[in-house]
Design a protein around this motif. Sequence first.
Motif, mmCIF file in Angstrom:
data_model
loop_
_atom_site.group_PDB
_atom_site.id
_atom_site.type_symbol
_atom_site.label_atom_id
_atom_site.label_comp_id
_atom_site.label_asym_id
_atom_site.label_seq_id
_atom_site.Cartn_x
_atom_site.Cartn_y
_atom_site.Cartn_z
ATOM 1 N N TRP A 62 0.818 -1.216 0.000
ATOM 2 C CA TRP A 62 0.000 0.000 0.000
ATOM 3 C C TRP A 62 0.862 1.281 0.000
ATOM 4 O O TRP A 62 0.550 2.277 0.610
ATOM 5 C CB TRP A 62 -0.945 -0.014 1.196
ATOM 6 N N GLN A 103 1.708 0.911 7.522
ATOM 7 C CA GLN A 103 0.314 0.630 7.843
ATOM 8 C C GLN A 103 -0.312 -0.397 6.917
ATOM 9 O O GLN A 103 -1.363 -0.977 7.235
ATOM 10 C CB GLN A 103 -0.487 1.933 7.823
ATOM 11 N N GLY A 142 -5.550 0.867 3.848
ATOM 12 C CA GLY A 142 -6.412 1.929 4.306
ATOM 13 C C GLY A 142 -7.224 1.530 5.526
ATOM 14 O O GLY A 142 -7.138 0.399 6.025
ATOM 15 N N ASP A 143 -8.029 2.498 6.025
ATOM 16 C CA ASP A 143 -8.865 2.271 7.220
ATOM 17 C C ASP A 143 -8.029 1.764 8.384
ATOM 18 O O ASP A 143 -8.431 0.844 9.117
ATOM 19 C CB ASP A 143 -9.994 1.282 6.920
ATOM 20 N N PHE A 144 -6.866 2.368 8.573
ATOM 21 C CA PHE A 144 -5.946 1.893 9.612
ATOM 22 C C PHE A 144 -6.393 2.379 10.994
ATOM 23 O O PHE A 144 -6.931 3.476 11.145
ATOM 24 C CB PHE A 144 -4.533 2.403 9.321
ATOM 25 N N GLY A 145 -6.168 1.556 12.004
ATOM 26 C CA GLY A 145 -6.481 1.927 13.381
ATOM 27 C C GLY A 145 -5.798 0.989 14.358
ATOM 28 O O GLY A 145 -4.971 0.141 13.974
ATOM 29 N N ARG A 187 -11.599 -0.689 19.888
ATOM 30 C CA ARG A 187 -10.976 -0.227 18.649
ATOM 31 C C ARG A 187 -10.789 1.286 18.700
ATOM 32 O O ARG A 187 -11.680 2.007 19.150
ATOM 33 C CB ARG A 187 -11.817 -0.600 17.433
ATOM 34 N N PRO A 221 -10.144 4.014 15.970
ATOM 35 C CA PRO A 221 -10.068 4.149 14.509
ATOM 36 C C PRO A 221 -9.182 5.283 14.016
ATOM 37 O O PRO A 221 -8.862 5.331 12.831
ATOM 38 C CB PRO A 221 -11.531 4.377 14.108
ATOM 39 N N VAL A 231 -6.180 7.148 12.795
ATOM 40 C CA VAL A 231 -4.908 6.636 12.301
ATOM 41 C C VAL A 231 -3.714 7.231 13.031
ATOM 42 O O VAL A 231 -2.662 6.593 13.162
ATOM 43 C CB VAL A 231 -4.811 6.882 10.780
ATOM 44 N N TYR A 271 -4.958 -2.707 12.963
ATOM 45 C CA TYR A 271 -5.800 -3.302 11.930
ATOM 46 C C TYR A 271 -5.882 -2.346 10.752
ATOM 47 O O TYR A 271 -5.601 -1.152 10.864
ATOM 48 C CB TYR A 271 -7.198 -3.617 12.471
ATOM 49 N N ASN A 272 -6.291 -2.899 9.594
ATOM 50 C CA ASN A 272 -6.611 -2.071 8.431
ATOM 51 C C ASN A 272 -7.713 -2.769 7.647
ATOM 52 O O ASN A 272 -8.356 -3.700 8.147
ATOM 53 C CB ASN A 272 -5.368 -1.783 7.580
ATOM 54 N N SER A 273 -7.934 -2.343 6.420
ATOM 55 C CA SER A 273 -9.038 -2.893 5.632
ATOM 56 C C SER A 273 -8.856 -4.367 5.311
ATOM 57 O O SER A 273 -9.818 -5.041 4.932
ATOM 58 C CB SER A 273 -9.178 -2.093 4.336
#
Length: 467
Positions: A106, A167, A170-173, A190, A192, A194, A219-221
């Motif tokens: 990514w 990371q 996307g949608d990283f947290g 969680r 969320p 980033v 976590y991510n997508s």
Amino acid sequence: MIRNIQLSHSGKYVCTVRTPLESLSAEADVIVRGPPGPPEDVRVEHISATTSQVRWRPGPDNNSPIQIFTVQARTPFSVGWQAVSTVPEVLGGQTSEATAVGLSPWVEHELRVVAGNSIGIGEPSKPSELFRTKASAPTVVPTNIQGGGGSRSELVVTWEPIPEELQNGGDFGYVVLLRPVGSATWTKERVPAVESSRFVYRNDSITPLSPFEVKVGVYNSEGEGVPSTVSIVYSGEDEPRLAPRGTSVQSFSASEMEVSWTAIAWNRNTGRVLGYEVLYWTDDPREPTMGKIRVRGNVTTTTITGLRANTVYFASIRAYNTGGTGPSSPPVNVTTRKSPPSQPPANIAWKLTNSKLCLNWEHVRTTENESEVLGYKILYRQNRQSETHVLETNDTSAELLVPFEEGYLIEIRTVSDGGDGSSSEEIRIPKMSSLSSRGAPDVAEPGLRCLSVAVLILYRFAIQPLV
């Protein structure tokens, strides 16, 4: 001799000699060899999260066969171009394609190819088109898991944030796992955001300063990564419940006061004490002043400086910890001393006879708003870089015994309850045996006396009164 030879100088060279009878010629082929030219038409195909296939056409070999190719990559996070691993690992001179491995998921990449032969390494190719590798589940583990502090019924957890290049999608947290020490069940939360590096868990059932086992993952997508190892973090605590006792304050000068108090004995009912906070202020409506000083540990006294002269100051003490500050002690007050004398000693006369230096000056008179003169300080040194020594006296004269061959710099200032006053101008005593402040040889001056104090200055600058 061909100087600064270039690749373009390769070719057939002819040398001819002529006479009236005949001419003779000889020829030779000159081959100029150099590093390979840049590879051409670099293309990237079959992109995955960590690999991509790269193809190219070799450039000119410049009369020396190409022996090796190297693939290089550049990302927004790299420092320039860096060599990347490939399959096959060694790219021989006949190679025209390879698989670049170990790329970051990514992340946008550019690739280029460099050729080399026995002469050297050639110029790199033009970069490929910019491409982004595919996303994958995170592989990095958060580090530096800490926390603590916060308010009652809170558990604060902190960690080092993961940089963007690691990371993997996307949608990283972040994922925070926690449980009280001794419990078998994990609570999962969680986060969320980033850029987060802190999480506060709130629950009314949490008791102050309770230990928790904590793990932090990401976590991510594409999924979750592996969490960190367990760290022990303590929940928030109540602020101290008792006010310090025995508070007192005294003024040392026109700009200083010392505040003292009795330490609070710690237990779970009174709250833990990490240190104390000293509040001080004035009630002057025209020029109000308010300040705060914190001291850590079991310190029970502190000096506050930078105060105004002849002013009433109030002070109060309160204990603090990570939960906040406790109640304040009853305020106490003190009036700072009057300002030190503003006028320096004047009309200073001196007389140097052999090694005896006599000093006289006028008594300094103070104003109503200034502290009374209690005495004087004589500061003396051999030069501006040497150590300064101090002699104190209650009179307006002094006698110094100085080495015959040494010169001195001397200042005189007042001493008072409000502190030291202004210094006189610096007096330079020359290296001569019989002079006075008038520059004449040793002559008795009217009114010059040396009755009050005497000191011997040895080479080691020891100070010793004369008898």
